[in-house]
Structures are given as structure tokens and as C-alpha cells.
Motif scaffolding. Sequence first.
Motif, mmCIF file in Angstrom:
data_model
loop_
_atom_site.group_PDB
_atom_site.id
_atom_site.type_symbol
_atom_site.label_atom_id
_atom_site.label_comp_id
_atom_site.label_asym_id
_atom_site.label_seq_id
_atom_site.Cartn_x
_atom_site.Cartn_y
_atom_site.Cartn_z
ATOM 1 N N ARG A 1 47.531 44.420 43.621
ATOM 2 C CA ARG A 1 45.974 44.517 43.428
ATOM 3 C C ARG A 1 45.782 45.622 42.391
ATOM 4 N NH1 ARG A 1 44.142 46.366 49.276
ATOM 5 N NH2 ARG A 1 44.163 48.239 48.108
ATOM 6 N N SER B 1 49.039 36.981 43.880
ATOM 7 C CA SER B 1 48.653 36.799 42.460
ATOM 8 C C SER B 1 49.963 36.320 41.829
ATOM 9 C CB SER B 1 48.035 38.132 42.043
ATOM 10 O OG SER B 1 46.983 38.673 42.440
ATOM 11 N N GLU C 1 41.558 39.990 41.554
ATOM 12 C CA GLU C 1 42.406 40.732 42.588
ATOM 13 C C GLU C 1 43.335 41.895 41.652
ATOM 14 O OE1 GLU C 1 44.857 38.288 44.910
ATOM 15 O OE2 GLU C 1 43.293 37.533 46.008
ATOM 16 N N THR C 2 43.751 41.516 40.669
ATOM 17 C CA THR C 2 44.181 42.238 39.516
ATOM 18 C C THR C 2 44.288 41.889 38.453
ATOM 19 O OG1 THR C 2 46.602 43.432 39.221
ATOM 20 C CG2 THR C 2 46.596 41.174 39.727
ATOM 21 N N ARG D 1 45.436 32.524 41.356
ATOM 22 C CA ARG D 1 45.260 33.288 42.670
ATOM 23 C C ARG D 1 45.303 32.538 43.798
ATOM 24 N NH1 ARG D 1 39.079 35.544 44.328
ATOM 25 N NH2 ARG D 1 39.692 36.499 45.963
ATOM 26 N N THR E 1 35.677 46.334 45.309
ATOM 27 C CA THR E 1 36.488 46.153 43.865
ATOM 28 C C THR E 1 36.264 47.605 42.985
ATOM 29 O OG1 THR E 1 36.245 43.770 43.755
ATOM 30 C CG2 THR E 1 36.326 44.792 41.790
ATOM 31 N N TRP F 1 32.077 43.113 48.800
ATOM 32 C CA TRP F 1 33.230 42.711 47.681
ATOM 33 C C TRP F 1 32.932 43.732 46.408
ATOM 34 C CZ3 TRP F 1 33.401 40.870 42.672
ATOM 35 C CH2 TRP F 1 34.578 40.511 42.326
#
Length: 173
Positions: A73, A138, A55-56, A133, A13, A9
Motif C-alpha cells: 500500500r 498489487s 493502492e500503491t 490490481r 487514500t 475511499w
Amino acid sequence: MASPQLYEWWRATISRLRAQWLMLAAFARRARYNPIISKSMSTPIEDYAVIGNCETLALVGRDGSIDWLAMPRFDSASCFAALLGDPSHGRWLISPAAPTTRVTRRYRGDTLILETLFETPGGAVCVIDFMSRREGCSDLVRLVRGVRGSVAMHTELVVRFDYGDIVPWVARR
């Protein structure tokens, strides 16, 4: 020791953030040669706060304007890019219509929920910004809460896709 899933992850990212940075750098190079975009940034970078959801993220100025947001994202093209140019490149402003006498901000507890308190001669209002989320989606949430008195509010929504280059077309039928 971190689990393999957590490592993957983080690796994904960091990869998305690097891609976002490269796109921003490309936009900045284009902006240097574009007299419309090359206007100097009006808000210093230290006056921005971050809200996000893993995520963003979005950057919120002390004036109540979201000047940067890439959806859905980190590595997506932005829909608010006033940070890189001027308000015509996309932003969402929510602020008092009257001049403010004081602006204070804080994060609620150990969260990325941002509370901006605007004080005016007529009263005070709190703008609460956060991102929720959901599975693959989002949501940007902005709440306005009256604290005391009466405060007229002003909002401005300018959506520009692809780092401010694309103006959406809206038609009424």
C-alpha cells in the motif's frame, strides 16, 4: 454529489498518503545525518514518471530504473528507495547495455501504463511498466519489447526493505 463510499475511499487514500509522506520525511531527517544515505539524489524529480493502481505507486526514472516502490500500500515501508539515497537502497533497473542515443516516454492512452522507448546505435527497445490490481494484492509488471534491430539489455534488482535499512538474507539449500 459524490457517494458516501467514494468520500470514504478518498479520505482513506489521503490518510495513507499523509502517513507515507510522514515516513519519508522521517527517513529524510535520518539521511541528513547518515553519510552513507546522504548522497545527493542523482536523478532530478522531474525525470520520474508515476505508475500505480490506486493502492500503491512506483516512480520510474528516464534511465529505466524504478527508484521508489512501497508495497502493498501507499503507507507501507518501501522496498525500492534509491530515490532517497543511492542504488544500494533498492531499485529495479531495466535498460539497454549499450549507451542510448535517445529516450522517449509516454503513457498509453488514458492509462498509467508507461512506455519508455530506448534507441541505441544497434536498434530500439520499449520497456512497458504498469501495476495491476488484484483483491488485496498489487503486481508490478515490466515488459521488454523489441522494436527494431538487436539490443542487449541490462537488469539490476536490488531489494531493500524498510526504506533501504534492511538487507534481505538469501540462502541456497
